[in-house]
Design an enzyme around this catalytic site. Structure first.
Site, PDB file in Angstrom:
ATOM      1  CD  GLU A  91      50.175   7.140  44.389  1.00 27.72           C
ATOM      2  OE1 GLU A  91      49.854   6.654  43.287  1.00 27.72           O
ATOM      3  OE2 GLU A  91      50.037   8.328  44.668  1.00 27.72           O
ATOM      4  CG  ASP A 125      50.111   4.184  41.473  1.00 27.91           C
ATOM      5  OD1 ASP A 125      49.516   5.201  41.071  1.00 27.91           O
ATOM      6  OD2 ASP A 125      51.105   4.232  42.218  1.00 27.91           O
ATOM      7  CB  SER A 171      49.078   9.841  41.989  1.00 26.32           C
ATOM      8  OG  SER A 171      50.112   9.984  42.897  1.00 26.32           O
ATOM      9  CG  ASP A 181      48.433  22.842  22.411  1.00 24.19           C
ATOM     10  OD1 ASP A 181      48.965  22.742  23.543  1.00 24.19           O
ATOM     11  OD2 ASP A 181      48.682  23.770  21.625  1.00 24.19           O
ATOM     12  CB  ILE A 182      46.132  21.902  27.785  1.00 26.44           C
ATOM     13  CG1 ILE A 182      46.006  20.367  27.732  1.00 26.44           C
ATOM     14  CG2 ILE A 182      45.177  22.508  28.812  1.00 26.44           C
ATOM     15  CD1 ILE A 182      44.683  19.848  27.243  1.00 26.44           C
ATOM     16  N   GLY A 195      51.141  24.933  21.998  1.00 26.54           N
ATOM     17  CA  GLY A 195      52.379  24.159  22.014  1.00 26.54           C
ATOM     18  C   GLY A 195      52.766  23.779  23.436  1.00 26.54           C
ATOM     19  CG  ASP A 254      51.426  24.661  28.558  1.00 23.00           C
ATOM     20  OD1 ASP A 254      51.391  23.956  29.577  1.00 23.00           O
ATOM     21  OD2 ASP A 254      50.533  24.638  27.684  1.00 23.00           O
TER      22      ASP A 254
END
Length: 527
Positions: free
Chosen positions: A255, A259, A456, A493-494, A507, A509
């Site tokens: 992690e 990052d 992450s 937009d997915i 829009g 979600d």
């Protein structure tokens, strides 16, 4: 200061705690064991602070961020309250490790026996199959009656791990549904997502880590291979923690390195301050508090890739954390948080929907996940990240704790079963980005090149975008949610896929929020 030492018989609101199902008590703690505890204090000028927060939530033009110094003077703890805690500590033989009025936190050190008496708690050792061994307590934390209005939280008596990292290595499995696997460098994604040019010079990005560490050799080799300048990475130890690589890339080291490599690749000119702390509610809250009040490094953006289901937090811990995040908003610090990798259940095995905290706080930018297919020509398709039970899915849903923010009013959620309904409480996430390990990030961890996914990766991706925008603007974007929701999009937009209980739609979600970034559009929305 003369103090009458009243018995600690007033329960701190929301401090009740019980053990998770399956936990076994191993007996009493060693009374001589030394621990540290974080006491959080009330804010001065609470009414004025609430008015300012209302303006910030509404995106008011006159709600400009205030400096860390001014914040401490106006909204820190009073010196009288700090002095009272110091006297309380002395009366119980406790040492004051750090007392900071600006961040409203006092760290105390002492033995289990001293803390048990001071706060009228019974501390015992427990073991749980999924958690391991930890120090725990049942019931509330208590304070003397003359301290009941000034103490908002007492954290750290319990050492139970509070959060988990939200990253996943690419599994050695064939992609489902005849898909193909691919991977991207952070620079590829910055190009595909149309990030504005720049290297983040003059900015500092804070990264919160609850364990593990990084090796300089990994970072040097990675940035050299990408051909970017070596960023200035500084390690900041919080509450006796520090940069301590375990040598296990599958653990927290994965992690931490992920990052840093994502942020450093995209903004190599920025300083990266990595705040290491313990995996407990006390450590987590204190690290974020220290980061936003850090006068030396002055992060304008903070990235958090850790979290746990809302139901795992006590009300006092959640309130204390949310309070710190409000302070970040007032000081103009953007906080990006991973929304989780276990879909709409957030990994809780009760057949109900859960969202991850701190991603569900209304004062952070909650970052969900997508599955990205792209080529040299650009993005081909992007859908909700959902690789099934074993592969993970982007966290998202509706908070059980936090009220509907003003900037999410009028939105609706689409359930995979049950259709559309008005959003009643805080909806998660706000935005999204590539997270599927099957379309993951090329990184170098423990000397080995590998591909990693998970939300992450999305939090530092967005943090790096905000750092570029801040550098270009010459000022921090601050709390960006009201402006992004006003723009009604993050760029892409997915509209396909689900994360379990929730379906993508046109829009906003509860799978991908406002969508994945078009950096230029995000920059324009934040002007």
């Amino acid at each position: 200061m003369t103090v009458t030492n009243h018995p600690a018989d007033y329960p701190v609101p929301g401090s009740d705690k019980s053990q998770p199902e399956g936990a076994q008590c191993l007996g009493a703690c060693n009374p001589e064991e030394k621990i540290e505890v974080v006491v959080m204090l009330r804010r001065q000028n609470e009414g004025e602070f609430k008015q300012l927060m209302q303006k910030i939530n509404e995106g008011a033009a006159d709600a400009a961020p205030i400096s860390r110094d001014e914040f401490g003077k106006r909204f820190g703890a009073s010196q009288a309250d700090v002095t009272r805690i110091e006297a309380f500590a002395k009366a119980h033989g406790l040492d004051v490790v750090r007392a900071d009025a600006s961040s409203r936190s006092v760290v105390l050190s002492g033995t289990i026996a001293q803390f048990s008496t001071a706060f009228s708690v019974k501390l015992e050792r427990f073991e749980h199959h999924a958690i391991g061994e930890y120090r725990g307590r049942s019931g509330p934390v208590n304070v003397p009656s003359d301290m009941k209005d000034m103490v908002t939280a007492v954290l750290g008596l319990d050492s139970r791990p509070q959060a988990r990292p939200h990253f996943r290595f690419r599994p050695p499995i064939k992609p489902a549904r005849g898909g193909t696997s691919t991977s991207y460098t952070p620079l590829d994604l910055a190009r595909l997502y149309n990030f504005p040019a720049g290297d983040g010079s003059g900015q500092c990005v804070g990264i919160i880590e609850l364990g593990g560490g990084y090796k300089q050799s990994d970072l040097s080799a990675y940035f050299s291979k990408l051909g970017v300048g070596k960023p200035d990475v500084v390690s900041v130890g919080v509450d006796q923690a520090n940069n301590a690589p375990s040598g296990n890339p599958n653990g927290p080291d994965g992690e931490v390195t992920l990052d840093i490599e994502i942020v450093g690749a995209i903004v190599p000119g920025a300083r990266i301050a990595v705040y290491f702390t313990t995996n407990s509610d006390a450590g987590f809250v204190d690290a974020v508090n220290r980061a936003i009040h850090d006068d030396a490094n002055k992060p304008s953006v903070v990235s958090i890739s850790w979290g746990g289901p809302e139901s795992n937090w006590t009300a006092q811990s959640q309130n204390a954390f949310n309070d710190v995040l409000q302070s970040a908003a007032v000081m103009g610090v953007t906080v990006c948080v991973a929304s989780g990798d276990s879909g709409s259940s957030d990994g809780v095995a009760d057949n109900a929907d859960h969202v991850d905290f701190p991603a569900s706080s209304p004062y952070v930018l909650a970052c969900g996940g997508t599955h990205l297919s792209a080529s040299a020509n650009g993005i081909g398709s992007e859908v909700v990240w959902n690789d099934g039970d074993q592969g993970g899915a982007g966290g998202g849903g509706v908070s059980a704790v936090f009220a509907l923010p003003v900037w999410q009013k009028g939105l609706s959620v689409t359930r995979t079963e049950g259709g559309k309904a008005a959003l009643a409480k805080r909806g998660v996430p706000d935005v999204a980005g590539d997270a599927s390990p099957l379309t993951g990030y090329d990184v170098l961890i423990g000397g080995t090149e590998t591909v990693v996914g998970g939300t992450s990766a999305v939090a530092p991706l967005w943090a790096a975008l905000i750092a570029r925008i801040n550098a270009a603007a010459g000022k921090p974007a601050g709390f960006i949610n009201p402006k992004l929701y006003l723009a009604k999009t993050a760029g892409h937009d997915i509209t396909q896929g689900n994360n379990g209980s929730f379906e993508a739609s046109a829009g906003w979600d509860a799978c991908t929020g406002l969508g994945s970034p078009d950096g230029a559009k995000v920059a324009a929305a934040l002007k």
